[in-house]
Write an enzyme that holds these catalytic residues in place. Sequence first.
Site, short mmCIF file in Angstrom:
data_model
loop_
_atom_site.label_atom_id
_atom_site.label_comp_id
_atom_site.label_asym_id
_atom_site.label_seq_id
_atom_site.Cartn_x
_atom_site.Cartn_y
_atom_site.Cartn_z
N LYS A 151 1.75 -3.34 3.04
CA LYS A 151 2.39 -3.36 4.37
C LYS A 151 1.46 -3.94 5.42
O LYS A 151 0.24 -3.88 5.30
CB LYS A 151 2.90 -1.97 4.73
CG LYS A 151 4.17 -1.66 3.93
CD LYS A 151 4.89 -0.42 4.32
CE LYS A 151 6.16 -0.31 3.46
NZ LYS A 151 6.76 1.02 3.51
N ARG B 196 4.75 4.21 -4.16
CA ARG B 196 5.65 3.06 -4.33
C ARG B 196 4.80 1.81 -4.13
O ARG B 196 4.37 1.53 -3.01
CB ARG B 196 6.76 3.16 -3.29
CG ARG B 196 7.84 2.11 -3.43
CD ARG B 196 8.93 2.34 -2.39
NE ARG B 196 9.97 1.32 -2.51
CZ ARG B 196 9.87 0.10 -2.01
NH1 ARG B 196 8.80 -0.25 -1.34
NH2 ARG B 196 10.84 -0.78 -2.18
N1 HH2 Z 1 9.31 0.66 1.92
C1 HH2 Z 1 10.09 -0.42 1.77
C2 HH2 Z 1 11.32 -0.32 1.10
N2 HH2 Z 1 11.75 0.85 0.60
N3 HH2 Z 1 11.39 3.15 0.22
C3 HH2 Z 1 10.63 4.24 0.37
N4 HH2 Z 1 11.04 5.42 -0.13
N5 HH2 Z 1 9.43 4.19 1.02
C4 HH2 Z 1 8.94 3.05 1.56
O1 HH2 Z 1 7.85 3.07 2.18
C5 HH2 Z 1 9.73 1.86 1.42
C6 HH2 Z 1 10.96 1.95 0.73
C7 HH2 Z 1 9.64 -1.74 2.29
O2 HH2 Z 1 8.89 -2.42 1.34
P1 HH2 Z 1 9.47 -3.53 0.32
O3 HH2 Z 1 10.56 -2.99 -0.52
O4 HH2 Z 1 8.32 -4.08 -0.44
O5 HH2 Z 1 10.01 -4.67 1.26
P2 HH2 Z 1 11.47 -5.01 1.80
O6 HH2 Z 1 12.03 -3.82 2.48
O7 HH2 Z 1 11.22 -6.18 2.73
O8 HH2 Z 1 12.33 -5.39 0.63
#
Ligand code: HH2
Length: 257
Positions: A202, A238
Amino acid sequence: MGVVNVTPDSFSDGGVHLDPEAAAGAARRMLAEGAALVDIGGESTRPGAAAVSGDEELRRVEPVLERLAGLPLSIDTSKAVVARHALALGVELVNDVTALRGDAELAGVVADAGAYLCLMHMQGEPRTMQREPRYDDVVSEVAAFLEERLAFAVSAGIAEELVCLDPGIGFGKSVEHNLELLRRLEVLVGLGRPVLVGVSRKRMLGRVLGEPDALTGTAAASVGAAVTAFERGASIFRVHDVREHVEALTLAAAVSA
Ligand code: HH2
């Protein structure tokens, strides 16, 4: 928990896993590297991301879930229609970044399936959440929110033992809010449910390293953050870089033991 985003616009792996075969291959690789499960997502929730329809989200994730039948998976969705299909395909956990506030039907879908659930804190909504987030005391406000959402989930028929809680790093939070949540993570652990932390790659990591315009953080900084969260009681991580996290956390666990 490994992360595979089947999206064109996710902040760290957007576009990489749009092909179902590539996405399934990445998930299998993460499991082979030691992930306990892989979180499949069809909608980006990065700051500023546009919402997608349930149909589009399903179109992205369904072929991936079909290819991964029988493997331990979670579905990163706030939509009942997506969760219902995913659970029918054998997914075990619903990861809802809105903590059951996004779709009134989702709680019933999770309850009926007897599935695991992750409840995450977010202030505002993805399109606007990073515009001046404000708290009096971020840790006690996030804890009170998660406690209330846990009670709501239980009142909807979801067994408390199936729920984990997540501070929602980067979801309506400044760098200092995120650091404070990690620093005082024990307060959330004290709510009595497993705590999941998603800090991997992040942008706050890049900002702490002195890059004010960073859009992502490095794998090394992600691992450092995960180890500090582990030491304060987090139990689910995660992450995008599974091997690095498994190695570092195995070491950290050996020291703690
Ligand atoms: N962060 C993201 C998405 N889903 N779910 C949980 N439970 N906790 C988190 O911190 C979290 C999440 C954001 O990261 P990412 O999936 O890599 O990116 P994007 O939302 O742009 O797909």
